[in-house]
Scaffold this motif. Structure first.
Motif, mmCIF file in Angstrom:
data_model
loop_
_atom_site.group_PDB
_atom_site.id
_atom_site.type_symbol
_atom_site.label_atom_id
_atom_site.label_comp_id
_atom_site.label_asym_id
_atom_site.label_seq_id
_atom_site.Cartn_x
_atom_site.Cartn_y
_atom_site.Cartn_z
ATOM 1 N N ASP A 73 0.717 -1.138 0.069
ATOM 2 C CA ASP A 73 -0.046 0.014 -0.127
ATOM 3 C C ASP A 73 0.824 1.298 -0.089
ATOM 4 O OD1 ASP A 73 -2.365 -1.643 -0.055
ATOM 5 O OD2 ASP A 73 -2.679 -1.182 2.107
ATOM 6 N N ALA A 74 1.904 1.278 0.892
ATOM 7 C CA ALA A 74 2.679 2.361 0.814
ATOM 8 C C ALA A 74 3.588 2.568 -0.352
ATOM 9 C CB ALA A 74 3.788 2.275 1.988
ATOM 10 N N ALA A 75 4.211 1.349 -0.988
ATOM 11 C CA ALA A 75 4.752 1.458 -2.186
ATOM 12 C C ALA A 75 4.165 2.057 -3.302
ATOM 13 C CB ALA A 75 5.433 -0.027 -2.885
ATOM 14 N N SER A 76 2.800 1.762 -3.327
ATOM 15 C CA SER A 76 1.859 2.115 -4.532
ATOM 16 C C SER A 76 1.730 3.577 -4.338
ATOM 17 C CB SER A 76 0.442 1.379 -4.299
ATOM 18 O OG SER A 76 -0.329 1.830 -3.253
ATOM 19 N N MET A 77 1.930 4.392 -2.924
ATOM 20 C CA MET A 77 1.543 5.902 -2.765
ATOM 21 C C MET A 77 2.673 6.551 -2.926
ATOM 22 S SD MET A 77 -1.491 5.850 -1.931
ATOM 23 C CE MET A 77 -1.830 7.524 -1.296
ATOM 24 N N LEU A 78 3.889 5.794 -3.364
ATOM 25 C CA LEU A 78 4.956 6.563 -3.691
ATOM 26 C C LEU A 78 5.343 6.835 -5.336
ATOM 27 C CD1 LEU A 78 7.475 4.832 -1.064
ATOM 28 C CD2 LEU A 78 6.630 7.121 -1.190
ATOM 29 N N GLU A 79 4.617 6.012 -5.978
ATOM 30 C CA GLU A 79 4.806 6.278 -7.504
ATOM 31 C C GLU A 79 4.347 7.395 -7.971
ATOM 32 O OE1 GLU A 79 3.563 3.529 -11.400
ATOM 33 O OE2 GLU A 79 3.807 2.603 -9.395
ATOM 34 N N GLY A 80 5.068 7.932 -9.134
ATOM 35 C CA GLY A 80 4.456 9.224 -9.461
ATOM 36 C C GLY A 80 5.448 10.135 -10.276
ATOM 37 N N GLU A 81 4.913 11.341 -10.601
ATOM 38 C CA GLU A 81 5.932 12.536 -11.337
ATOM 39 C C GLU A 81 6.404 13.107 -10.233
ATOM 40 O OE1 GLU A 81 3.484 14.015 -14.339
ATOM 41 O OE2 GLU A 81 3.861 12.308 -15.587
ATOM 42 N N CYS A 82 7.713 13.579 -10.603
ATOM 43 C CA CYS A 82 8.435 14.607 -9.748
ATOM 44 C C CYS A 82 9.559 15.339 -10.390
ATOM 45 C CB CYS A 82 8.770 13.878 -8.545
ATOM 46 S SG CYS A 82 9.932 12.629 -8.451
#
Length: 216
Positions: A73-82
Motif C-alpha cells: 500500500d505504501a509503495a503504491s503511494m510513492l509512485e508518480g511524477e516529480c
C-alpha cells in the motif's frame, strides 16, 4: 388375633401389582458401546503442542500478510511524477529534471523461480515475498512510459539503505548509504503538501520493512 395394622399391610401387599421384566435374549442384546482408550499424559502434551503450533502458524501467516499489505500500500503511494534535484544542487546551475519514481520489489529466490521446484506452501511464499521486498529499490526513470516499458532506470537506491527522510518546502531529501558512505537523494514535488505526504509514505514503508526482520 390379627390387629388392624396387620390387616392393612396384607391388603396393601395384595393390591400391589406384580411387575414382570421382559427377558432379553443374548442375541437380541445391543453390543456394548465402544470406549475410547484413555490418552496418556505424553499424548495429551503432544496434542496440545500440535494445536499450539497450528495456532502460532496461523498468527504468523496473518502478521506476514498484514505487513505485506502495508508495504505494498505504501509503495503504491510513492509512485508518480516529480523532479530530481541534482546531487550538486541547483545552485551550481543545473536544473531539476523531470522524473518518474516508483518502488520496485526485489527478485524472488531462485528456488521459487524454478519451474521444477516443488511449490512452497503459503507460509514459505509469504516469507520469500518479505525477503524480496527487503531487496526492493526506489528507482526513477525519465518518464512514466519508460517505466511501463521496463527500461533500465536512470538511478535507484536500495530501500533498506534509506536511513532518513525529511522535507524542506516542496523537496524531500532521502539520506542513504552508498558504498559505505552517507549520501542524499532529493526530489521536488508540486507543493509542500505533496512533499509531506510522500515523506510520510516513505517512512511508513521503511518502518514496515524494519518489521520484516523478525519474520524472515
Amino acid at each position: 388375633m390379627a390387629t388392624w395394622t396387620d390387616l392393612l399391610c396384607c391388603r396393601r401387599q395384595e393390591a400391589a401389582p406384580i411387575i414382570r421384566r421382559p427377558v432379553v435374549e443374548l442375541e437380541d442384546a445391543d453390543p456394548p458401546a465402544h470406549v475410547e482408550p484413555q490418552k496418556s499424559a505424553l499424548t495429551l502434551v503432544h496434542d496440545w503442542n500440535n494445536r499450539k503450533k497450528a495456532s502460532l502458524k496461523y498468527q504468523g501467516d496473518y502478521v506476514t500478510d498484514q505487513i505485506i499489505d502495508e508495504i505494498e500500500d505504501a509503495a503504491s503511494m510513492l509512485e508518480g511524477e516529480c523532479k530530481k534535484i541534482p546531487k550538486t544542487g541547483i545552485a551550481t546551475g543545473l536544473r531539476a529534471q523531470d522524473r518518474y519514481i516508483a518502488v520496485v520489489c526485489g527478485p524472488m529466490g531462485q528456488a521459487r523461480m524454478s519451474t521444477t521446484s516443488v511449490p512452497a506452501d503459503e507460509e514459505e511464499e509469504g516469507q520469500e515475498r518479505l525477503r524480496a521486498w527487503r531487496r526492493g529499490r526506489l528507482a526513477y526513470w525519465e518518464c512514466e512510459d519508460s517505466f511501463k516499458k521496463g527500461e533500465t532506470p536512470r538511478g535507484f537506491v536500495d530501500l533498506m539503505a534509506i536511513s532518513k527522510a525529511r522535507s524542506e518546502n516542496a523537496d524531500v531529501i532521502l539520506t542513504h548509504r552508498q558504498d559505505g558512505q552517507k549520501s542524499d537523494l532529493s526530489f521536488r514535488f508540486p507543493n509542500q503538501t505533496a512533499a509531506e505526504t510522500w515523506k510520510e509514505n516513505i517512512r511508513t514503508l521503511r518502518k514496515a520493512l524494519d518489521r520484516t526482520v523478525m519474520h524472515v
